[in-house]
Design a protein around this motif. Structure first.
Motif, PDB file in Angstrom:
ATOM      1  N   GLU A 112     -13.898   4.515   7.363  1.00  9.74           N
ATOM      2  CA  GLU A 112     -12.633   4.197   8.047  1.00  9.74           C
ATOM      3  C   GLU A 112     -11.527   3.955   7.022  1.00  9.74           C
ATOM      4  N   TRP A 113     -11.883   3.204   6.004  1.00  7.74           N
ATOM      5  CA  TRP A 113     -10.914   2.822   4.962  1.00  7.74           C
ATOM      6  C   TRP A 113     -10.377   4.063   4.236  1.00  7.74           C
ATOM      7  N   GLU A 134      -8.000   6.372   6.211  1.00 11.37           N
ATOM      8  CA  GLU A 134      -6.595   5.928   6.271  1.00 11.37           C
ATOM      9  C   GLU A 134      -5.786   6.420   5.067  1.00 11.37           C
ATOM     10  N   ARG A 137      -2.646  14.678   8.957  1.00 16.33           N
ATOM     11  CA  ARG A 137      -3.693  13.865   9.577  1.00 16.33           C
ATOM     12  C   ARG A 137      -3.397  13.590  11.054  1.00 16.33           C
TER      13      ARG A 137
END
Length: 259
Positions: A122-123, A126, A171
């Motif tokens: 997840e990190w 981003e 993204r």
């Protein structure tokens, strides 16, 4: 001269001469030593390959782990002179034995510094700015790669020989990467396919692995760098005259020709 530099010099000589590498006289003893040789090799190769612009991750899918016989990811490097745009015509003679893989590449919008580890999928997700449909170019630079062993393959950038990138997809408009289907088409015929989920269950898991791997060496990833997250298909070995097209649903297509 220490063993690390001796191994790096032997690999650099073979790469400059496009000569298949036989077993090294002083092979790295383990994978950690393999990465030390890889770093020494980069210093020797920079004049010919240009600056480091990113990384490739090998053995991120079951099909590739089974094929190469290594049960975990391995990292290699991408250099400026090895990055091409879709439609590139490349000389097959510039490689020992050229192959291609179907990949989802990421471009980072911010640094992932070593001090921020451990990283999660997840990190790192981003930190991605955009994705590209990509052809990873690999080169079987060995007399017999099956007998080289993981430490030596890592030392020689794990088959990395560059990439061909399709148009960037920001993204914000990217589909669910896990569900993205990739098709490998050689000379107009589909020869293989896979999905984003084949890459460690999600390409961001591969990116997190790389960030953590680099952090363990005190290194980070940087804004603007490119990362090839691993192949959705088993390596396709080519011959001169082959035309390759990778189609990735929702990410677009990328093409190259090896003349």
């Amino acid at each position: 001269m220490d063993k690390i530099l001796k191994a790096a010099k032997a690999i650099a000589l073979a790469r400059r001469n496009r000569a298949p590498l036989a077993a090294l006289d002083h092979p790295p003893a383990d994978e950690a030593e393999g990465y030390q040789v890889q770093r020494a090799l980069h210093d020797l190769l920079l004049p010919q390959v240009g600056p480091l612009v990113g990384y490739k991750i090998g053995c991120t899918s079951q099909v590739m782990q089974d094929y190469i016989g290594i049960p975990h990811p391995c990292g290699g490097s991408v250099f400026q002179k090895g990055v091409h745009e879709s439609g590139a015509k490349l000389a097959a003679a510039d490689y020992v034995r050229v192959g291609v893989e179907c990949e989802i590449a990421v471009r980072l919008k911010r640094d992932l510094a070593a001090g921020e580890a451990p990283f999660t999928a997840e990190w790192v997700g981003e930190a991605v700015e955009a994705y590209h449909p990509a052809i990873e170019i690999v080169d079987d630079r060995y007399v017999k790669w099956e007998t080289m062993g993981a430490p030596t393959l890592i030392a020689d950038d794990f088959f990395a020989a560059g990439c061909v990138l399709g148009e960037a997809v920001p993204r914000s408009s990217v589909p669910d990467l896990k569900a993205v289907k990739g098709r490998a088409i050689v000379n107009g015929e589909e020869v293989s396919h896979g999905t984003g989920a084949d890459v460690l269950d999600h390409p961001h898991n591969a990116l997190a692995w790389l960030a953590n791997h680099l952090a363990a060496e005190g290194k980070g990833l940087h804004a603007g760098q490119l990362v090839l997250t691993g192949s959705l298909v088993k390596t396709l070995w080519l011959k001169a005259g082959d035309k390759v097209r990778m189609e990735l649903d929702g990410l677009g297509t990328v093409e190259a020709e090896f003349t």
